[in-house]
Design an enzyme around this catalytic site. Structure first.
Site, PDB file in Angstrom:
ATOM      1  N   LYS A   1      -4.971  -0.181  -9.398  1.00 55.16           N
ATOM      2  CA  LYS A   1      -5.718  -0.231 -10.653  1.00 55.16           C
ATOM      3  C   LYS A   1      -4.969  -0.990 -11.725  1.00 55.16           C
ATOM      4  O   LYS A   1      -5.559  -1.388 -12.730  1.00 55.16           O
ATOM      5  CB  LYS A   1      -6.036   1.191 -11.129  1.00 55.16           C
ATOM      6  CG  LYS A   1      -4.809   2.042 -11.418  1.00 55.16           C
ATOM      7  CD  LYS A   1      -5.212   3.482 -11.690  1.00 55.16           C
ATOM      8  CE  LYS A   1      -4.013   4.387 -11.924  1.00 55.16           C
ATOM      9  NZ  LYS A   1      -4.386   5.803 -12.071  1.00 55.16           N
ATOM     10  N   ARG A   2      -3.660  -1.195 -11.554  1.00 51.82           N
ATOM     11  CA  ARG A   2      -2.892  -1.935 -12.555  1.00 51.82           C
ATOM     12  C   ARG A   2      -3.142  -3.437 -12.466  1.00 51.82           C
ATOM     13  O   ARG A   2      -2.837  -4.171 -13.393  1.00 51.82           O
ATOM     14  CB  ARG A   2      -1.398  -1.638 -12.412  1.00 51.82           C
ATOM     15  CG  ARG A   2      -1.032  -0.218 -12.853  1.00 51.82           C
ATOM     16  CD  ARG A   2       0.430  -0.074 -13.135  1.00 51.82           C
ATOM     17  NE  ARG A   2       0.750   1.222 -13.741  1.00 51.82           N
ATOM     18  CZ  ARG A   2       1.934   1.552 -14.208  1.00 51.82           C
ATOM     19  NH1 ARG A   2       2.934   0.677 -14.158  1.00 51.82           N
ATOM     20  NH2 ARG A   2       2.155   2.738 -14.745  1.00 51.82           N
TER      21      ARG A   2
END
Length: 504
Positions: free
Chosen positions: A254-255
């Site tokens: 998700k980063r």
């Protein structure tokens, strides 16, 4: 003839992940291709992080993608319950059997002792793992400790010699030395099972014939196969799928990429395009067709044709595919209907209207005031962040810290968001008005908007995260070196805060 049964077993600890949908799709197609059954099980033994909202979101996301299951927590079935938190008595019975037959043992080691052991093993360049300290505890000492209710876990015994051979549908046999396999905790001190025990017991009792899961579980396979052996059960056929990757070949995270199914739903992607794209991850139609339905995939499915080269999840390719669906697969009438359903979601409108109504003089004002709720990422430039009190570096720092802080919020609602950001502004010693300025720009594209706290609560964590990340890119981005520096500063900030609280 044995009926093929596959399963997906997500943990309800966050947003529904595209990786979950990817694995679910291949389990679904394999089961349907063989006339079998697809089961949904909720693995919620992590009582701290698991929550019912996350479970509901997972079920909604999979239904949005039209991946239906035959048995599950919402449907029931002959092998329930389908939530692990409701199966505690079953696990207790099975772990007792392991203890009675000498295949598991009580471990009273404290977290501090285990930490010291691992540090010493690392210093000695040894394989880190449990050292067997409680493995041969004398019977009288064991009775005394149990009678005194000393906290403990239950671990499985693991051979120290020889190799475990893991057979996999997509690979040559994998050999793993038993000496490298840890004596896994099976039952935690709170009486709840770990994934490893619950996974094996549930798969057997639910008559799962094929376990199709991510390749990160290959190294855990020996523990699972050993448990099947201890119980005297036949193990299911294993198939470890390649992991989804970012463009730089790192594991999808998700980063670096939006990973929530909810994000793609809120962005206005069609579910048939998303599921089609996930089907292209490491697999393709025999004739090379790129647009295909789930039924097309089932009709032509062959698990052996899955490529082990880590498939890259490329949002630009997904955009291209979704565009084709919008242009080629639905009529103008259906376009209007589906756009209306997406844009004018009544639940969302009920949240938005109280925020914009005090500012509206004409209905035509609504687009300017509320348009950012429906858009993907705002059209912003580096100049959008010009501020008398904040440099671009300050804004970048605020945005990165905000992203990290928001990811730690367990329940996503405005009060928690407000508390988190107020606390962060205080630690940074920045006036909340100034602190929120770059956040306003990132979320709404302007500093003159409805409450940014309320706005984030409405657009959700997945879209908030995407907009914060986009804003950081607009400001020049955060390099790997900068990220490490900022992360260190962020951790120190909260460590100092904790020390101050402890000293009061």
């Amino acid at each position: 003839m044995t009926t093929v049964r596959t399963r997906i077993a997500p943990s309800p600890t966050g947003d529904p992940h595209v990786g979950t949908a990817y694995i679910a799709l291949f389990n679904y197609c394999f089961a349907r291709q063989h006339g079998g059954q697809f089961i949904l099980r909720i693995e919620d033994t992590d009582q701290v992080r698991s929550n019912r909202k996350s479970e509901d979101d997972i079920l909604s996301a999979l239904k949005w993608l039209h991946l239906d299951w035959d048995e599950g927590p919402d449907k029931g079935g002959p092998h329930g319950p389908y939530r692990q938190s409701e199966r505690s008595a079953i696990y207790q019975t099975h772990v007792s059997k392991l203890l009675e037959e000498g295949n598991a043992f009580h471990c009273f080691c404290t977290a501090e002792r285990l930490d010291e052991v691992r540090k010493q093993q690392m210093a000695d360049k040894q394989q880190p793992g449990y050292d067997g300290h409680c493995l041969h505890l004398p019977a009288d000492q064991l009775r005394e400790k149990l009678a005194a209710n000393i906290p403990h876990v239950i671990r499985m015994k693991v051979p120290r010699e020889g190799k475990c051979v893991v057979h996999d549908m997509l690979r040559e046999p994998v050999e793993i030395d038993w000496a490298q396999v840890d004596m896994q905790v099976l039952m935690k001190s709170d009486g709840l099972p770990t994934y490893h025990l619950a996974n094996v017991v549930d798969d057997h009792l639910m008559q799962i014939t094929h376990v199709i899961r991510g390749e990160e579980w290959i190294n855990s396979a020996p523990k699972h196969l050993l448990l099947y052996q201890y119980f005297g059960w036949r193990a299911p056929v294993l198939c470890h799928m390649p992991l989804l990757r970012n463009a730089d070949r790192s594991k999808l995270s998700k980063r670096k990429n939006p990973t929530s199914i909810g994000y793609y739903q809120k962005m206005g992607y069609l579910p048939e395009a998303v599921i089609n794209y996930l089907g292209m991850m490491g697999w393709s139609m025999p004739d090379g067709t790129e647009m295909f339905s789930v039924q097309d995939m089932i009709d032509n499915f062959d698990i052996k044709r899955v490529s082990l080269g880590g498939p890259v999840f490329d949002t630009e390719k997904l955009d291209w595919l979704n565009g084709r669906y919008l242009r080629e697969s639905i009529s103008d009438v259906e376009f209007i209907q589906r756009f209306t359903e997406w844009a004018f979601d009544r639940e969302k409108l009920h949240a938005i209207v109280p925020l914009i109504k005090p500012r509206v003089e004409r209905f035509s004002d609504v687009v300017n005031l509320a348009g950012f709720f429906l858009s993907g990422v705002p059209a912003i430039t580096a100049e959008s962040f010009n501020h008398k009190q904040l440099s671009p570096e300050d804004s970048l720092r605020i945005l990165q810290f905000t992203a990290w802080k928001l990811e730690s919020i367990e329940a996503w609602h405005r009060d928690r968001i407000e508390q988190a950001l107020a606390a962060l502004a205080g630690l940074l010693d920045i006036r909340i008005r100034d602190f929120l300025f770059p956040v306003f720009i990132a979320i709404a594209g302007t500093a003159v908007s409805t409450s940014v706290i309320d706005s984030m609560a409405i657009v959700g964590l997945d879209m908030t995260r995407a907009r914060l990340r986009h804003a950081m890119v607009v400001l020049g981005g955060v390099s790997g070196k900068q990220s490490k520096k900022l992360e260190k500063e962020y951790q120190q900030l909260f460590a100092l805060s904790q020390e101050a609280d402890d000293g009061q």
